[in-house]
Design an enzyme around this catalytic site. Structure first.
Site, PDB file in Angstrom:
ATOM      1  CE1 TYR A 154      -4.191   1.523  -0.163  1.00 46.86           C
ATOM      2  CE2 TYR A 154      -3.429   2.856   1.687  1.00 46.86           C
ATOM      3  CZ  TYR A 154      -4.351   2.613   0.675  1.00 46.86           C
ATOM      4  OH  TYR A 154      -5.420   3.452   0.521  1.00 46.86           O
ATOM      5  CE  LYS A 161      -7.084   6.443   0.350  1.00 48.08           C
ATOM      6  NZ  LYS A 161      -8.078   7.198  -0.422  1.00 48.08           N
TER       7      LYS A 161
HETATM    8  P1  NAP Z   1     -12.235   3.160  -8.378  1.00 45.37           P
HETATM    9  O1  NAP Z   1     -13.546   2.605  -8.745  1.00 45.37           O
HETATM   10  O2  NAP Z   1     -11.070   2.865  -9.262  1.00 45.37           O
HETATM   11  O3  NAP Z   1     -12.380   4.746  -8.146  1.00 45.37           O
HETATM   12  C1  NAP Z   1     -11.268   5.609  -8.081  1.00 45.37           C
HETATM   13  C2  NAP Z   1     -11.668   6.823  -8.849  1.00 45.37           C
HETATM   14  O4  NAP Z   1     -10.699   7.879  -8.735  1.00 45.37           O
HETATM   15  C3  NAP Z   1     -11.797   6.531 -10.332  1.00 45.37           C
HETATM   16  O5  NAP Z   1     -13.045   6.977 -10.807  1.00 45.37           O
HETATM   17  C4  NAP Z   1     -10.648   7.334 -10.919  1.00 45.37           C
HETATM   18  O6  NAP Z   1     -10.816   7.683 -12.254  1.00 45.37           O
HETATM   19  C5  NAP Z   1     -10.680   8.523 -10.001  1.00 45.37           C
HETATM   20  N1  NAP Z   1      -9.530   9.410 -10.239  1.00 45.37           N
HETATM   21  C6  NAP Z   1      -8.221   9.087 -10.211  1.00 45.37           C
HETATM   22  N2  NAP Z   1      -7.482  10.181 -10.555  1.00 45.37           N
HETATM   23  C7  NAP Z   1      -8.376  11.186 -10.797  1.00 45.37           C
HETATM   24  C8  NAP Z   1      -8.253  12.535 -11.200  1.00 45.37           C
HETATM   25  N3  NAP Z   1      -7.061  13.103 -11.442  1.00 45.37           N
HETATM   26  N4  NAP Z   1      -9.383  13.275 -11.341  1.00 45.37           N
HETATM   27  C9  NAP Z   1     -10.601  12.745 -11.134  1.00 45.37           C
HETATM   28  N5  NAP Z   1     -10.789  11.449 -10.753  1.00 45.37           N
HETATM   29  C10 NAP Z   1      -9.686  10.692 -10.590  1.00 45.37           C
HETATM   30  O7  NAP Z   1     -11.812   2.650  -6.910  1.00 45.37           O
HETATM   31  P2  NAP Z   1     -12.496   2.766  -5.474  1.00 45.37           P
HETATM   32  O8  NAP Z   1     -11.905   1.636  -4.712  1.00 45.37           O
HETATM   33  O9  NAP Z   1     -13.948   2.913  -5.587  1.00 45.37           O
HETATM   34  O10 NAP Z   1     -11.814   4.091  -4.904  1.00 45.37           O
HETATM   35  C11 NAP Z   1     -12.551   5.200  -4.406  1.00 45.37           C
HETATM   36  C12 NAP Z   1     -11.891   5.748  -3.149  1.00 45.37           C
HETATM   37  O11 NAP Z   1     -12.049   4.783  -2.105  1.00 45.37           O
HETATM   38  C13 NAP Z   1     -10.380   5.976  -3.271  1.00 45.37           C
HETATM   39  O12 NAP Z   1     -10.032   7.138  -2.546  1.00 45.37           O
HETATM   40  C14 NAP Z   1      -9.799   4.753  -2.581  1.00 45.37           C
HETATM   41  O13 NAP Z   1      -8.493   4.991  -2.093  1.00 45.37           O
HETATM   42  C15 NAP Z   1     -10.808   4.595  -1.467  1.00 45.37           C
HETATM   43  N6  NAP Z   1     -10.810   3.296  -0.787  1.00 45.37           N
HETATM   44  C16 NAP Z   1     -10.875   2.145  -1.514  1.00 45.37           C
HETATM   45  C17 NAP Z   1     -10.859   0.913  -0.858  1.00 45.37           C
HETATM   46  C18 NAP Z   1     -10.914  -0.373  -1.628  1.00 45.37           C
HETATM   47  O14 NAP Z   1     -10.500  -1.409  -1.095  1.00 45.37           O
HETATM   48  N7  NAP Z   1     -11.415  -0.401  -2.841  1.00 45.37           N
HETATM   49  C19 NAP Z   1     -10.789   0.865   0.552  1.00 45.37           C
HETATM   50  C20 NAP Z   1     -10.745   2.072   1.254  1.00 45.37           C
HETATM   51  C21 NAP Z   1     -10.751   3.279   0.574  1.00 45.37           C
HETATM   52  P3  NAP Z   1      -9.908   6.843 -13.338  1.00 45.37           P
HETATM   53  O15 NAP Z   1     -10.471   5.460 -13.370  1.00 45.37           O
HETATM   54  O16 NAP Z   1     -10.059   7.602 -14.595  1.00 45.37           O
HETATM   55  O17 NAP Z   1      -8.485   6.876 -12.857  1.00 45.37           O
END
Ligand code: NAP
Length: 261
Positions: A154, A161
């Site tokens: 990570y 974070k």
């Molecule tokens: P996800 O579906 O891949 O979503 C991440 C999003 O961030 C995507 O839509 C991505 O767009 C967008 N993004 C990245 N760079 C960007 C930019 N410059 N401008 C605008 N949008 C941008 O994954 P997710 O897991 O749902 O993630 C959402 C949040 O939850 C993140 O902050 C992640 O760290 C957090 N989170 C995730 C988990 C997990 O296990 N999945 C656990 C805890 C927290 P692109 O696809 O175009 O890059």
């Protein structure tokens, strides 16, 4: 719970995105939504989700670009006048930063990008939205346990974070006098596009389910429901908080199920 609230949701990449779980729950609970997507490529993916929920406002917004953020809120001002909430569900670090030993793989550039996109962008959205945020507006971001505990691969995202969680507290302090609340959900691991960028994510999920008191991972629906609550007036006394939606994993030091040895 969210009747008459207008909320901007960022970070829907596809139907598996946490932001999609949030959008589904918020829509079910009466919110009017707008979606922000990073670039043209994503529009195809989010259009069916938007159509399904009757979301008409889709705005291209790359949070790495101040102009793009400015245009987003200018469009929302024209269409809605005011805004009652923002969901910041965005995180990014270059893939070489998320594979290998922290000391070896972390670079100045990787560090800067991870912190810019994953943490500063939350401040940037709050700044950009401020002129149109309503009295009781709520801002929400998504964080992960890597902010306070180390875990393999990570890496620099954990640092970003930690910054994002401090960001949540400082924004809460700064905007509280206007009645605006700022919170974060620390979600357990969920298989999404962003998560698959972390090496060995599948084995992490397995270990997670073994140790979590509920004995399983969480779903985007469960995260969505807590997001709805935190952005609703029912949570009017909560700000600056990190709320864990992780099946209790962060509260458990060891599984109670005896190992086979
Ligand atoms: P996800 O579906 O891949 O979503 C991440 C999003 O961030 C995507 O839509 C991505 O767009 C967008 N993004 C990245 N760079 C960007 C930019 N410059 N401008 C605008 N949008 C941008 O994954 P997710 O897991 O749902 O993630 C959402 C949040 O939850 C993140 O902050 C992640 O760290 C957090 N989170 C995730 C988990 C997990 O296990 N999945 C656990 C805890 C927290 P692109 O696809 O175009 O890059």
């Amino acid at each position: 719970m969210l009747n008459n609230k207008k909320i901007l949701i960022t970070g829907i990449a596809n139907k598996f995105s946490i932001a999609n779980g949030i959008a589904q729950s918020m829509s079910k609970n009466g919110a009017e939504l707008a979606f922000a997507y990073q670039n043209e490529r994503l529009l195809k993916k989010i259009k069916p989700i938007a159509d399904d929920l009757g979301v008409k406002t889709l705005i291209e917004c790359d949070v790495a670009c101040d102009k793009s953020i400015e245009q987003t809120f200018s469009q929302l001002k024209d269409e809605w006048g005011t805004l009652d909430g923002i969901v910041h569900s965005i995180g990014f670090a270059p893939s070489d930063q998320l594979d290998g030993d922290f000391t070896e793989v972390t670079t100045r550039e990787g560090f800067q990008i991870a912190h810019d996109i994953s943490s500063y962008s939350f401040t940037a959205l709050a700044k950009g939205a401020l002129p149109i945020l309503s009295d009781k507006a709520a801002l929400l971001t998504l964080t992960y346990l890597g902010s306070i505990q180390s875990l393999p691969n990570y890496n620099v995202m954990g640092l970003a974070k930690a910054s994002l969680e401090a960001n949540t507290r400082f924004l809460a302090a700064s905007l509280g006098k206007k009645g605006i609340r700022v919170n974060a959900i620390s979600a357990g691991p969920i298989k999404t596009l962003a998560a698959s960028g972390v090496k060995n994510f599948r084995s992490m999920l397995k270990e997670y389910a073994d140790r979590a008191p509920l004995g399983r991972a969480v779903t985007i629906e469960e995260v969505g429901n807590v997001a709805t609550f935190l952005c609703s007036d029912l949570a009017s006394g909560i700000t600056g908080e990190i709320t864990y939606v992780d099946a209790g994993f962060n509260t458990s030091a060891m599984s109670l199920i005896p190992s086979k040895e």
